[in-house]
Motif scaffolding. Sequence first.
Motif, PDB file in Angstrom:
ATOM      1  N   ALA A 267       0.831  -1.191   0.000  1.00 62.11           N
ATOM      2  CA  ALA A 267       0.000   0.000   0.000  1.00 62.11           C
ATOM      3  C   ALA A 267       0.870   1.247   0.000  1.00 62.11           C
ATOM      4  CB  ALA A 267      -0.914   0.000   1.217  1.00 62.11           C
ATOM      5  N   PRO A 268       0.428   2.317  -0.672  1.00 61.33           N
ATOM      6  CA  PRO A 268       1.195   3.574  -0.645  1.00 61.33           C
ATOM      7  C   PRO A 268       1.384   4.062   0.784  1.00 61.33           C
ATOM      8  CG  PRO A 268      -0.536   3.642  -2.317  1.00 61.33           C
ATOM      9  CD  PRO A 268      -0.756   2.396  -1.518  1.00 61.33           C
ATOM     10  N   MET A 269       2.415   4.852   0.999  1.00 61.99           N
ATOM     11  CA  MET A 269       2.774   5.264   2.356  1.00 61.99           C
ATOM     12  C   MET A 269       1.655   6.035   3.034  1.00 61.99           C
ATOM     13  SD  MET A 269       5.301   8.491   1.751  1.00 61.99           S
ATOM     14  CE  MET A 269       4.738   9.900   0.790  1.00 61.99           C
ATOM     15  N   GLU A 270       0.961   6.938   2.292  1.00 63.05           N
ATOM     16  CA  GLU A 270      -0.084   7.731   2.923  1.00 63.05           C
ATOM     17  C   GLU A 270      -1.264   6.859   3.350  1.00 63.05           C
ATOM     18  OE1 GLU A 270      -0.590   8.194  -1.592  1.00 63.05           O
ATOM     19  OE2 GLU A 270       1.018   8.095  -0.105  1.00 63.05           O
ATOM     20  N   VAL A 271      -1.523   5.778   2.602  1.00 65.75           N
ATOM     21  CA  VAL A 271      -2.606   4.867   2.963  1.00 65.75           C
ATOM     22  C   VAL A 271      -2.252   4.097   4.232  1.00 65.75           C
ATOM     23  CG1 VAL A 271      -3.913   2.841   2.231  1.00 65.75           C
ATOM     24  CG2 VAL A 271      -3.432   4.666   0.594  1.00 65.75           C
ATOM     25  N   THR A 289      -0.157  10.466  19.519  1.00 70.45           N
ATOM     26  CA  THR A 289       1.085  11.207  19.299  1.00 70.45           C
ATOM     27  C   THR A 289       1.888  10.579  18.178  1.00 70.45           C
ATOM     28  OG1 THR A 289       2.275   9.891  20.949  1.00 70.45           O
ATOM     29  CG2 THR A 289       1.159  11.896  21.725  1.00 70.45           C
ATOM     30  N   ALA A 290       2.864  11.345  17.681  1.00 73.63           N
ATOM     31  CA  ALA A 290       3.701  10.845  16.591  1.00 73.63           C
ATOM     32  C   ALA A 290       4.505   9.628  17.020  1.00 73.63           C
ATOM     33  CB  ALA A 290       4.638  11.965  16.119  1.00 73.63           C
ATOM     34  N   SER A 291       4.977   9.619  18.268  1.00 66.79           N
ATOM     35  CA  SER A 291       5.758   8.472  18.739  1.00 66.79           C
ATOM     36  C   SER A 291       4.908   7.213  18.805  1.00 66.79           C
ATOM     37  CB  SER A 291       6.359   8.773  20.114  1.00 66.79           C
ATOM     38  OG  SER A 291       5.345   9.096  21.054  1.00 66.79           O
ATOM     39  N   ALA A 292       3.649   7.348  19.260  1.00 57.00           N
ATOM     40  CA  ALA A 292       2.750   6.190  19.312  1.00 57.00           C
ATOM     41  C   ALA A 292       2.428   5.690  17.905  1.00 57.00           C
ATOM     42  CB  ALA A 292       1.467   6.548  20.046  1.00 57.00           C
ATOM     43  N   LEU A 293       2.271   6.608  16.968  1.00 58.02           N
ATOM     44  CA  LEU A 293       1.981   6.230  15.585  1.00 58.02           C
ATOM     45  C   LEU A 293       3.148   5.458  14.981  1.00 58.02           C
ATOM     46  CD1 LEU A 293       0.277   6.343  13.013  1.00 58.02           C
ATOM     47  CD2 LEU A 293       1.234   8.616  12.557  1.00 58.02           C
ATOM     48  N   LYS A 294       4.373   5.923  15.223  1.00 57.65           N
ATOM     49  CA  LYS A 294       5.516   5.231  14.639  1.00 57.65           C
ATOM     50  C   LYS A 294       5.700   3.853  15.276  1.00 57.65           C
ATOM     51  CE  LYS A 294      10.325   5.484  13.323  1.00 57.65           C
ATOM     52  NZ  LYS A 294      11.550   6.300  13.173  1.00 57.65           N
ATOM     53  N   ARG A 295       5.485   3.737  16.595  1.00 53.88           N
ATOM     54  CA  ARG A 295       5.600   2.422  17.237  1.00 53.88           C
ATOM     55  C   ARG A 295       4.627   1.435  16.618  1.00 53.88           C
ATOM     56  NH1 ARG A 295       6.002   5.202  22.232  1.00 53.88           N
ATOM     57  NH2 ARG A 295       3.799   4.743  22.671  1.00 53.88           N
ATOM     58  N   THR A 296       3.415   1.902  16.330  1.00 51.16           N
ATOM     59  CA  THR A 296       2.404   1.019  15.749  1.00 51.16           C
ATOM     60  C   THR A 296       2.761   0.644  14.314  1.00 51.16           C
ATOM     61  OG1 THR A 296       0.749   2.128  17.114  1.00 51.16           O
ATOM     62  CG2 THR A 296      -0.064   0.727  15.340  1.00 51.16           C
ATOM     63  N   LEU A 297       3.290   1.586  13.548  1.00 49.46           N
ATOM     64  CA  LEU A 297       3.728   1.278  12.185  1.00 49.46           C
ATOM     65  C   LEU A 297       4.831   0.224  12.195  1.00 49.46           C
ATOM     66  CD1 LEU A 297       3.789   4.870  10.643  1.00 49.46           C
ATOM     67  CD2 LEU A 297       2.298   2.995   9.932  1.00 49.46           C
ATOM     68  N   ALA A 302       8.063  -4.278  10.678  1.00 51.32           N
ATOM     69  CA  ALA A 302       9.298  -3.959  11.399  1.00 51.32           C
ATOM     70  C   ALA A 302      10.346  -3.320  10.502  1.00 51.32           C
ATOM     71  CB  ALA A 302       9.864  -5.230  12.040  1.00 51.32           C
ATOM     72  N   THR A 303      10.164  -3.391   9.178  1.00 57.94           N
ATOM     73  CA  THR A 303      11.135  -2.796   8.254  1.00 57.94           C
ATOM     74  C   THR A 303      10.796  -1.357   7.900  1.00 57.94           C
ATOM     75  OG1 THR A 303       9.955  -3.549   6.273  1.00 57.94           O
ATOM     76  CG2 THR A 303      11.539  -5.077   7.258  1.00 57.94           C
ATOM     77  N   PHE A 304       9.719  -0.815   8.452  1.00 62.80           N
ATOM     78  CA  PHE A 304       9.320   0.549   8.105  1.00 62.80           C
ATOM     79  C   PHE A 304      10.387   1.550   8.554  1.00 62.80           C
ATOM     80  CE2 PHE A 304       7.559   4.599   9.531  1.00 62.80           C
ATOM     81  CZ  PHE A 304       6.973   5.049   8.358  1.00 62.80           C
ATOM     82  N   SER A 305      10.697   2.487   7.689  1.00 62.85           N
ATOM     83  CA  SER A 305      11.633   3.565   8.021  1.00 62.85           C
ATOM     84  C   SER A 305      11.313   4.760   7.153  1.00 62.85           C
ATOM     85  CB  SER A 305      13.082   3.124   7.806  1.00 62.85           C
ATOM     86  OG  SER A 305      13.965   4.212   7.996  1.00 62.85           O
ATOM     87  N   GLU A 306      11.221   5.926   7.769  1.00 58.87           N
ATOM     88  CA  GLU A 306      10.924   7.143   6.995  1.00 58.87           C
ATOM     89  C   GLU A 306      12.048   7.466   6.024  1.00 58.87           C
ATOM     90  OE1 GLU A 306      12.701   8.191  10.971  1.00 58.87           O
ATOM     91  OE2 GLU A 306      11.012   6.979  10.276  1.00 58.87           O
ATOM     92  N   SER A 307      13.252   6.974   6.301  1.00 60.97           N
ATOM     93  CA  SER A 307      14.370   7.237   5.390  1.00 60.97           C
ATOM     94  C   SER A 307      14.167   6.561   4.036  1.00 60.97           C
ATOM     95  CB  SER A 307      15.688   6.763   6.014  1.00 60.97           C
ATOM     96  OG  SER A 307      15.659   5.355   6.237  1.00 60.97           O
TER      97      SER A 307
END
Length: 428
Positions: A267-271, A289-297, A302-307
Amino acid sequence: MDLEERLAVFIDYENLALGAREHLGGMQFDFGPIADALAVRGRVVARRAYADWSYFDEDRRMLTRHQVELIEMTQRMGASRKNAADIKMVVDAIEMAFERDYISTFVMCTGDSDFSPLVHKLRELNKRVIGVGVEKSTSRLLPAACDEFLFYDRLEGVEVPDEDQGAPAPKRGTRSRKPATTTERASAQKAPTTSRRAKAAEAVAEAVAEPAAPAATTGSGADAPEAKPATRRRKKAEPAPAPVDVAPEPEVDVSEQEDEAPASSDAPMEVRVAQTLADLQSSTSGPVTASALKRTLLRKDATFSESDYGFRTFGEFLRFLADRGFVELATGPSTGDPEVSLPEQGDTDAAFVLLRAVVQESGGSAALSGLKNAVRKKRPDFSEKALGFRGFLQFAKAAEAAGTVALAWDDDADDYLITSGSGGTGTA
């Protein structure tokens, strides 16, 4: 992290797998939607599935990809296979409740009312209990005993075949989706590892540009499976005249690559962000919060990275999405950790109008397959299940009933064709 819920998942696999096949149009059970639903509720520390796996040999690989421990309950002559699995599951759950105090929530994936005493005992031990089951095969006694109960067929990501109006059509669509998904994953695994970053760069470019051609920009997403069933059928048809060993070998190699490769969403990142944020907002009482959102992503992938999308920090990644109206940011409890929310969705009528607008942008008509992807390009948080519909086809039929679009089966395309209604406003 210390305040996070720790979850232990116990799966009565025979109950769920047979329930899905009997009551959900013969579809195969997939643990993925359950894993995503639990990711927003806490950190899963144990996953166990109980069954005589000689009856579910094809399902082992799917469960292994989700790091589920398979507990073998071999059938013996004159013994009840059902009772053996149930008793083992109860014993393990009680043992874990006493020996692992840090586990705060037990997830019982079954619809069998025989587990009601176990649920009551776990709650007596101050454990939270979440139940998961197929709606039509779940006893009425079990949901009432749990703190929370999730019906598998209502989870995001479960596409239940439509039962009414043109029974043959949904069946064909259902059969074509399963092999296509395997084929699509196989081709993705054969690509070089750098393709992930290439896809990420394309996703960023698509988010910035106007959504011109949905079918072309979502080739790696949900509409790809609809284009591949024919290819899959040809592969199965070719070995029929001459049973050569060449045909089965690629399938074995492909599945082995599938096991070794990390699971990632197409799925695209925004979805992905919007759907995760929507789940968090519905399952928590406070702001996200942003930290809670990233933990859930990270729990979901587990390979998700904004980079991978070209951003140095997750905050920069969120600001990019906020500038394009996908999310909204507000001052959070601490510096650098803003509150994240979704823009106002509107009601069902607004969703009907959105569907019609997407169809009009496609030239006035569009095939049902791939249309949901196109809708999500305009509103990433779109979910027909959040609006009360079992599947996207049911949502499209409701839009037709409201006079917003017209829906008809096309034998040549082997799919439903949706056209923009004449003069419909989308208000029922």
